[in-house]
Motif scaffolding. Structure first.
Motif, PDB file in Angstrom:
ATOM      1  N   ASP A   6       0.848  -1.187   0.000  1.00 28.39           N
ATOM      2  CA  ASP A   6       0.000   0.000   0.000  1.00 28.39           C
ATOM      3  C   ASP A   6       0.888   1.244   0.000  1.00 28.39           C
ATOM      4  N   ASP A  15       1.832   3.157   2.396  1.00 26.37           N
ATOM      5  CA  ASP A  15       2.807   3.204   3.476  1.00 26.37           C
ATOM      6  C   ASP A  15       4.048   2.392   3.111  1.00 26.37           C
ATOM      7  N   ARG A  45       6.014   4.378   0.697  1.00 30.10           N
ATOM      8  CA  ARG A  45       6.747   5.458   1.367  1.00 30.10           C
ATOM      9  C   ARG A  45       8.062   4.936   1.959  1.00 30.10           C
ATOM     10  N   VAL A  46       8.002   3.778   2.624  1.00 33.42           N
ATOM     11  CA  VAL A  46       9.198   3.235   3.286  1.00 33.42           C
ATOM     12  C   VAL A  46      10.236   2.783   2.258  1.00 33.42           C
ATOM     13  N   GLU A  81      13.247   0.513   9.580  1.00 35.61           N
ATOM     14  CA  GLU A  81      11.805   0.667   9.372  1.00 35.61           C
ATOM     15  C   GLU A  81      11.295  -0.349   8.355  1.00 35.61           C
ATOM     16  N   MET A  88       8.494  -3.236   9.094  1.00 36.52           N
ATOM     17  CA  MET A  88       7.257  -3.359   8.313  1.00 36.52           C
ATOM     18  C   MET A  88       7.097  -4.784   7.775  1.00 36.52           C
TER      19      MET A  88
END
Length: 521
Positions: free
Chosen positions: A267, A269, A272-273, A323, A327
């Protein structure tokens, strides 16, 4: 039966090979190898070109009844052993020999990564990937081995192979859903049925790394014979150090995205990571010096030479990798590809920590190959690693090469490989008469750094090929120089009726086979 019965005067090899010449150095080497396989320990043997090293260790290895790994420095020597020496020895002994080869993991198609690539947007969005997917599809359906050497129609540098090849970083092992049908698993099981397994040095050390994580590709063995052992220190230095590159980080991000898509967890998020990891990597490598050494060379990188911005970029990359790993744990920890990506991300974080503070026993460096930049930290001395991980773990070890001595002794090699105990040593002369059988020619050429060099070198190559009628290798120091010389010389050489082959235009194995078949290329 002993090695002397095969390789000695009037032995089985002489009977099987008309015109065979007895080589005392070969027999002496075979007896040394035989002794270390019988009694355990380490043997260090320098054997000059023409000794016939491969048969000198292959015959005792086969006759020993022990599980022996033969580790070579090049794939070419692997092919020579399997395609020439094993059939010759089998003919002499009158039976098939239980010898198989295991190639480096990157030579095998990874079914999991292939399937993930097919389901990813890259399969349609990247033309350099989409163009060769039909070739891979046919190969995946029809190949029994998954060995790239059998894959025709795929250029050596095609990006799609990097997306689907196996590797020590990407291999999951028994937890993988494709484990039973995996080409590496099949290759390993063939190796388990063999007595002698031929690998290369990179696979040998990659196997050591996999064993540290409970894996391993090479079956358990009683003895290892290192041919081209002069390469061991450099290769061990690579495997016992750490390395980080923008290319490696990009591959991690792509594999992580594919794994999360496969788990239906991709998705905004995630996007973004993964974008953050790529951004932090770009910021880091953008701050490293470029072009300070020749292509492929290394420049030292002390912690003091890292400016504050580069150090900040290192720590920012560490946080981004943390991060990403978090995730993956949260969303897809049970997915095969995701669990393996977590391990890779943590390995990169360890590398970041070492690069930030290399310590007294390591030296940090940067290396540029074409446009790709990498940084790493390697142990200054690998002798203790090699001694502890190899010499003290394997019951019988043979190290051989045509070039092991310096100043007439083997002391330097002993010190660099941690051999600080009593071993068998021998320095066996070459049977060749170099003064009458070889010539060294040094042409008058401009300095390689001046613009006129390439044209003059191309003229010299064309003249030498005309003189010899082909059958020539032109060895270059960089891919750029190779392609430039090929462009300048190709048409003129082909006008002589001599085919020209250039590395990268097809797989190395296919090119070498065509070179052999033609005879004068």
């Amino acid at each position: 039966m002993r090695a002397g019965d095969v390789l000695g005067r009037g032995g089985l090899l002489e009977a099987a090979l008309p015109g065979h010449e007895h080589r005392p150095s070969q027999l002496r080497m075979a007896e040394l190898v035989e002794r270390v396989l019988d009694d355990h320990g380490v043997s260090l043997i320098e054997a000059g070109t023409g000794t016939g090293k491969t048969l000198a260790y292959l015959a005792p290895a086969v006759l020993s009844g022990r599980r022996v790994v033969i580790s070579t420095g090049t794939r070419t020597l692997q092919d020579q052993i399997l395609e020439h020496d094993v059939p010759l020895l089998a003919r002499a002994l009158g039976r098939d020999l239980p010898v198989v080869a295991l190639k480096g993991l990157s030579n095998y198609l990874c079914l999991r990564r292939y399937d993930e690539l097919l389901r990813s947007p890259e399969a349609d969005a990247r033309p350099e990937i989409a163009r060769f997917l039909p070739v891979l599809s046919g190969f995946r359906a029809n190949s029994l081995t998954g060995d790239r050497a059998e894959l025709d129609g795929l250029p050596e540098d095609a990006p799609v192979w990097a997306a689907v090849q196996s590797g020590s970083e990407t291999r999951i092992g028994p937890r993988c859903a494709h484990f039973e049908s995996c080409f590496v698993t099949r290759a390993r099981r063939r190796a388990e049925q063999a007595q002698v397994v031929v690998v290369n040095h990179h696979l040998f050390f990659a196997d050591l790394a996999l064993r540290a994580h409970g894996g391993g590709v090479i079956p358990a063995y009683d003895a290892v014979i290192f041919d081209e052992a002069h390469q061991l220190e450099d290769i061990a230095t690579t495997f016992f150090g750490v390395q980080l590159s923008e290319t490696r980080i990009e591959a991690l991000v792509r594999d992580a995205e594919r794994a999360l898509r496969a788990a239906s967890e991709f998705d905004l998020d995630v996007e973004r990571v993964t974008h953050l990891v790529l951004l932090r990597a770009s910021e880091l490598f953008g701050r490293l010096p470029r072009g300070s050494v020749p292509d492929g060379g290394r420049a030292s990188l002390s912690s003091q030479s890292l400016d504050e911005g580069a150090r900040d970029a290192l720590f920012a990359l560490d946080l981004a990798l943390e991060e990403l790993a978090g995730m993956l744990r949260e969303r897809a920890a049970t997915q095969d590809g995701a669990s393996q990506c977590i391990r890779r991300a943590e390995s990169m974080r360890t590398a970041v920590g070492t690069l930030a503070e290399p310590g007294a026993g390591h030296i940090a460096w940067t290396q540029q190959r074409g446009r790709a930049l990498s940084m790493g930290a390697s142990p200054v001395d690998v002798s203790s690693y090699f001694r502890d991980e190899v010499l003290h773990r394997v019951r019988s070890v043979v190290l051989t090469s045509a070039t092991l001595s310096t100043s007439g002794t083997l002391a330097f090699t002993r010190s660099r490989l941690g051999i600080d105990f009593e071993v068998d040593e021998a320095m066996l002369p070459s049977p060749f008469d170099y003064p009458t059988q070889a010539a060294l020619y040094l042409p008058a050429l401009p300095d390689p750094r001046v613009p006129a060099f390439a044209a003059a070198a191309a003229d010299e190559i064309v003249a030498l090929v005309a003189l010899t009628g082909g059958g020539a290798f032109v060895l270059c120091t960089s891919l750029r120089a190779m392609n430039d010389l090929a462009k300048r010389a190709r048409a003129r050489i082909q006008a002589q009726g001599v085919p020209v082959m250039v590395q990268g235009e097809d797989s190395k194995s296919l090119q070498l086979e065509r070179f052999r078949q033609h005879g004068h290329a």
